[in-house]
Design a protein around this motif. Structure first.
Motif, PDB file in Angstrom:
ATOM      1  N   LEU A 272       0.974  -1.400  -0.060  1.00  0.00           N
ATOM      2  CA  LEU A 272      -0.025   0.039   0.243  1.00  0.00           C
ATOM      3  C   LEU A 272       0.837   1.533  -0.151  1.00  0.00           C
ATOM      4  O   LEU A 272       0.490   1.904  -0.307  1.00  0.00           O
ATOM      5  N   LEU A 273       1.874   1.399   0.807  1.00  0.00           N
ATOM      6  CA  LEU A 273       2.546   2.464   0.912  1.00  0.00           C
ATOM      7  C   LEU A 273       3.055   3.245  -0.395  1.00  0.00           C
ATOM      8  O   LEU A 273       2.922   4.431  -0.303  1.00  0.00           O
ATOM      9  N   PRO A 274       3.343   2.336  -1.664  1.00  0.00           N
ATOM     10  CA  PRO A 274       3.644   3.732  -2.517  1.00  0.00           C
ATOM     11  C   PRO A 274       2.497   3.909  -3.107  1.00  0.00           C
ATOM     12  O   PRO A 274       2.528   4.854  -3.657  1.00  0.00           O
ATOM     13  N   GLY A 275       1.368   3.358  -3.015  1.00  0.00           N
ATOM     14  CA  GLY A 275       0.130   4.000  -3.514  1.00  0.00           C
ATOM     15  C   GLY A 275      -0.152   5.030  -2.314  1.00  0.00           C
ATOM     16  O   GLY A 275      -0.956   6.426  -3.351  1.00  0.00           O
ATOM     17  N   LEU A 276      -0.280   5.386  -1.364  1.00  0.00           N
ATOM     18  CA  LEU A 276      -0.307   6.103  -0.016  1.00  0.00           C
ATOM     19  C   LEU A 276       0.883   7.569  -0.432  1.00  0.00           C
ATOM     20  O   LEU A 276       0.134   8.310  -0.939  1.00  0.00           O
ATOM     21  N   LEU A 277       1.785   6.869  -1.030  1.00  0.00           N
ATOM     22  CA  LEU A 277       2.901   8.144  -0.831  1.00  0.00           C
ATOM     23  C   LEU A 277       2.349   9.783  -2.678  1.00  0.00           C
ATOM     24  O   LEU A 277       2.682  10.442  -2.690  1.00  0.00           O
ATOM     25  N   ILE A 278       2.160   7.860  -3.387  1.00  0.00           N
ATOM     26  CA  ILE A 278       1.332   8.666  -5.001  1.00  0.00           C
ATOM     27  C   ILE A 278       0.547   9.812  -4.873  1.00  0.00           C
ATOM     28  O   ILE A 278       0.231  10.994  -4.999  1.00  0.00           O
ATOM     29  N   GLY A 279      -0.696   9.109  -3.925  1.00  0.00           N
ATOM     30  CA  GLY A 279      -2.136   9.800  -3.865  1.00  0.00           C
ATOM     31  C   GLY A 279      -1.440  11.117  -2.853  1.00  0.00           C
ATOM     32  O   GLY A 279      -1.701  11.911  -3.282  1.00  0.00           O
ATOM     33  N   GLY A 280      -0.699  10.632  -1.710  1.00  0.00           N
ATOM     34  CA  GLY A 280      -0.071  12.424  -0.640  1.00  0.00           C
ATOM     35  C   GLY A 280       0.500  13.371  -1.784  1.00  0.00           C
ATOM     36  O   GLY A 280       0.313  14.773  -1.708  1.00  0.00           O
ATOM     37  N   GLY A 281       1.183  12.815  -2.160  1.00  0.00           N
ATOM     38  CA  GLY A 281       2.070  13.587  -4.001  1.00  0.00           C
ATOM     39  C   GLY A 281       0.745  14.710  -4.516  1.00  0.00           C
ATOM     40  O   GLY A 281       1.163  15.705  -4.665  1.00  0.00           O
ATOM     41  N   ALA A 406      -8.433  12.632  -7.921  1.00  0.00           N
ATOM     42  CA  ALA A 406      -7.669  12.452  -8.727  1.00  0.00           C
ATOM     43  C   ALA A 406      -6.555  11.559  -8.285  1.00  0.00           C
ATOM     44  O   ALA A 406      -5.177  10.951  -8.813  1.00  0.00           O
ATOM     45  N   ALA A 407      -6.453  11.669  -6.470  1.00  0.00           N
ATOM     46  CA  ALA A 407      -4.905  10.891  -5.573  1.00  0.00           C
ATOM     47  C   ALA A 407      -5.883  10.374  -5.699  1.00  0.00           C
ATOM     48  O   ALA A 407      -4.979   8.874  -5.863  1.00  0.00           O
ATOM     49  N   MET A 408      -6.906   9.193  -5.446  1.00  0.00           N
ATOM     50  CA  MET A 408      -8.100   8.170  -5.583  1.00  0.00           C
ATOM     51  C   MET A 408      -7.403   7.068  -6.965  1.00  0.00           C
ATOM     52  O   MET A 408      -6.635   5.958  -6.929  1.00  0.00           O
ATOM     53  N   LEU A 409      -7.359   7.960  -7.539  1.00  0.00           N
ATOM     54  CA  LEU A 409      -6.919   7.551  -9.373  1.00  0.00           C
ATOM     55  C   LEU A 409      -5.860   6.663  -9.040  1.00  0.00           C
ATOM     56  O   LEU A 409      -5.129   5.855  -9.508  1.00  0.00           O
ATOM     57  N   ALA A 410      -5.251   8.103  -8.633  1.00  0.00           N
ATOM     58  CA  ALA A 410      -3.384   7.788  -8.827  1.00  0.00           C
ATOM     59  C   ALA A 410      -2.932   6.737  -7.544  1.00  0.00           C
ATOM     60  O   ALA A 410      -2.259   5.562  -8.570  1.00  0.00           O
ATOM     61  N   GLY A 411      -3.897   6.437  -7.093  1.00  0.00           N
ATOM     62  CA  GLY A 411      -3.283   5.339  -5.653  1.00  0.00           C
ATOM     63  C   GLY A 411      -3.344   4.165  -5.934  1.00  0.00           C
ATOM     64  O   GLY A 411      -2.770   3.325  -5.990  1.00  0.00           O
ATOM     65  N   VAL A 412      -4.872   4.012  -6.632  1.00  0.00           N
ATOM     66  CA  VAL A 412      -5.353   2.468  -6.999  1.00  0.00           C
ATOM     67  C   VAL A 412      -4.278   2.171  -8.250  1.00  0.00           C
ATOM     68  O   VAL A 412      -4.484   1.072  -7.724  1.00  0.00           O
ATOM     69  N   LEU A 413      -4.324   3.131  -9.113  1.00  0.00           N
ATOM     70  CA  LEU A 413      -3.341   2.596 -10.673  1.00  0.00           C
ATOM     71  C   LEU A 413      -2.164   2.158 -10.164  1.00  0.00           C
ATOM     72  O   LEU A 413      -1.598   1.156 -10.434  1.00  0.00           O
ATOM     73  N   VAL A 414      -1.114   2.451  -9.100  1.00  0.00           N
ATOM     74  CA  VAL A 414       0.370   2.621  -8.833  1.00  0.00           C
ATOM     75  C   VAL A 414      -0.281   1.077  -8.027  1.00  0.00           C
ATOM     76  O   VAL A 414       0.476   0.203  -7.720  1.00  0.00           O
ATOM     77  N   THR A 415      -1.146   0.872  -6.962  1.00  0.00           N
ATOM     78  CA  THR A 415      -1.395  -0.021  -5.911  1.00  0.00           C
ATOM     79  C   THR A 415      -1.978  -1.417  -6.487  1.00  0.00           C
ATOM     80  O   THR A 415      -1.358  -2.716  -6.321  1.00  0.00           O
ATOM     81  N   PHE A 416      -3.187  -0.967  -8.343  1.00  0.00           N
ATOM     82  CA  PHE A 416      -2.982  -1.856  -8.393  1.00  0.00           C
ATOM     83  C   PHE A 416      -1.443  -2.934  -9.427  1.00  0.00           C
ATOM     84  O   PHE A 416      -1.215  -4.024  -9.462  1.00  0.00           O
ATOM     85  N   GLY A 417      -0.548  -1.967  -9.442  1.00  0.00           N
ATOM     86  CA  GLY A 417       0.477  -2.667 -10.080  1.00  0.00           C
ATOM     87  C   GLY A 417       1.318  -3.093  -9.477  1.00  0.00           C
ATOM     88  O   GLY A 417       1.858  -4.080  -9.426  1.00  0.00           O
ATOM     89  N   ALA A 418       1.327  -2.714  -7.850  1.00  0.00           N
ATOM     90  CA  ALA A 418       1.672  -3.546  -7.160  1.00  0.00           C
ATOM     91  C   ALA A 418       1.648  -4.910  -6.603  1.00  0.00           C
ATOM     92  O   ALA A 418       1.690  -5.535  -5.976  1.00  0.00           O
ATOM     93  N   GLY A 419       0.025  -5.734  -7.221  1.00  0.00           N
ATOM     94  CA  GLY A 419      -0.682  -6.786  -7.100  1.00  0.00           C
ATOM     95  C   GLY A 419      -1.484  -7.218  -5.752  1.00  0.00           C
ATOM     96  O   GLY A 419      -1.379  -7.790  -5.503  1.00  0.00           O
ATOM     97  N   LEU A 420      -2.379  -5.456  -5.619  1.00  0.00           N
ATOM     98  CA  LEU A 420      -3.201  -5.825  -4.228  1.00  0.00           C
ATOM     99  C   LEU A 420      -4.414  -6.503  -4.723  1.00  0.00           C
ATOM    100  O   LEU A 420      -5.333  -7.584  -4.237  1.00  0.00           O
ATOM    101  N   LEU A 421      -5.055  -6.415  -6.072  1.00  0.00           N
ATOM    102  CA  LEU A 421      -6.103  -7.281  -5.914  1.00  0.00           C
ATOM    103  C   LEU A 421      -6.055  -7.962  -7.983  1.00  0.00           C
ATOM    104  O   LEU A 421      -4.952  -7.744  -8.526  1.00  0.00           O
TER     105      LEU A 421
END
Length: 421
Positions: A272-281, A406-421
């Motif tokens: 989750l951390l990559p998506g959280l950081l991207i969303g925060g950015g 926008a933050a949710m979309l960016a965070g979800v895309l990064v989290t998908f890439g990390a293999g959450l779902l």
């Protein structure tokens, strides 16, 4: 105490006196020799005298007369400084007792460094030097202080230190109940966020003030900060700067959640951390954009009242009811309703869901725990969009919604890439 401890304690007493002396000497550095009541040498000696008095008191008066030597030294220091202070006041026509009081406090801190807690003595010395060095700032702030601001500060202090200790902490009602003290603490937190935002706006300007106040408020509660900023957008501050504060709070909240996960459950944090950081950015960039579009150098009128207590109480009751419903759902659904409970509890704040789920990690699979926290984060951001729409101006709520989506979309895309779902 052994010899090394004695030298350390006495050295701290001397250092406290020297620090105060530097500030006092610097303030009167243009005065000719002999024209100042006390400078770096005098205050260094006062601090050392306090330490020596403490040592002598312990060595010479170990019985029932303990404190007699210390008191005698203190009286002598006070009389000497008072005498020179009166002479200086007559010569300059001033009425300031700051240097005299500072000398007495320096003596006391020197004695405390030897006889008591060194950390407390050190902190006291640092605080005293800060207060002494902040004379111009404090005097200017008092000159700008209005009755409304003073009244709000008094009400906030009374709520925090008079009313709060008298309210029972035990919860009342079913499903774990509601604690009246927790409810009052929430009211104080909401009022404090509003007051801090008001003061910062007054000191450094509308756009920058809301941005900083929102970022600081996000460390405590981004949900409460969003509600406070939403109300602020209706009663005085411009929508762009208020939205910048709310969005900044949301960005800080995402980063804070990532840090919390890294400390409590590193396995979940890795996903989750990559998506959280991207969303925060993304939210940080949006907040800066709102401030720029809102006019960084423009002065925005502050609200007439730093906080409306009735509105703050309504917000606190709303969040308390949501938290109560979340606890009730947890008891009704059990472990099978973890996702529902995470989403419901996140309507108030995401920290509760984060701490709860990470505490259940030994009984949960990593994927389930990760999804539960991800749902909580998204639910909290969606809830803040709804809160902004309900309590804020249309322009404010639109900006918060765009930045959050926008933050949710960016965070979800990064989290998908990390293999959450």
């Amino acid at each position: 105490m052994d010899l090394i401890d004695i030298f350390q304690r006495l050295g701290l007493a001397v250092a406290i006196g020297a620090a105060v002396g530097v500030e006092r000497h610097w303030r009167e550095r243009d005065e000719p020799e002999g024209a100042r009541i006390a400078g770096i040498r005098t205050f260094t000696l006062i601090g050392m005298t306090g330490g020596l008095a403490g040592l002598l008191d312990g060595a010479l008066m170990p019985g029932g007369f303990s404190g007699l030597v210390l008191a005698s030294f203190l009286i002598m220091i006070a009389l000497v400084m008072l005498r020179f202070g009166l002479m200086e006041a007559r010569a300059e026509g001033s009425f300031s007792a700051t240097t005299v009081i500072a000398s007495i406090a320096t003596f006391g801190l020197g004695a405390l460094a030897v006889l008591g807690d060194m950390a407390v003595a050190s902190a006291g010395g640092a605080f005293m030097v800060t207060v002494l060095a902040s004379r111009e700032f404090l005097h200017g702030a008092i000159r700008r202080l209005t009755w409304v601001e003073l009244r709000s500060a008094v009400v906030l202090l009374a709520m925090s230190f008079v009313l709060l200790p008298l309210i029972p902490a035990a919860p009342y009602g079913p499903f774990g109940g509601v604690s009246p003290r927790s409810l009052m603490m929430l009211v104080i937190m909401l009022a404090s966020i509003s007051y801090v935002g008001y003061v910062v706006v007054r000191l450094i300007g509308g756009g920058q003030g809301d941005l900083i106040a929102g970022a600081v408020g996000g460390i405590v509660s981004s949900t409460a900060t969003t509600l406070a900023m939403a109300r602020q957008s209706r009663v005085g501050t411009g929508a762009a700067s208020a939205a910048a504060g709310a969005v900044a709070a949301g960005g800080v909240s995402l980063v804070r959640t990532g840090v919390l996960l890294a400390g409590l459950a590193p396995a979940i944090a890795g996903v989750l951390l990559p998506g959280l950081l991207i969303g925060g950015g993304v939210m940080a960039a949006a907040a800066l954009l709102f401030v720029r579009r809102g006019g960084l150098g423009s002065e925005v009128a502050a609200p007439a009242n730093p906080f409306e207590l009735s509105e703050v109480i309504k917000m606190a009751l709303l969040i308390t009811v949501i938290a109560f419903l979340a606890r009730a759902s947890a008891e009704i659904f059990g472990n099978g309703g973890l996702y529902v409970v995470s989403a419901l509890s996140a309507l108030a704040d995401v920290d509760a869901a984060t701490v709860t789920v990470t505490g259940m990690v030994p009984q949960l699979t990593s994927d389930v725990a990760t999804r539960a926290i991800g749902i909580a984060v998204i639910a909290n951001m969606c809830a803040k969009i709804l809160y902004a729409a309900a309590a804020g101006s249309p322009a404010f709520s639109l900006r918060v919604a765009i930045a959050s989506l926008a933050a949710m979309l960016a965070g979800v895309l990064v989290t998908f890439g990390a293999g959450l779902l």
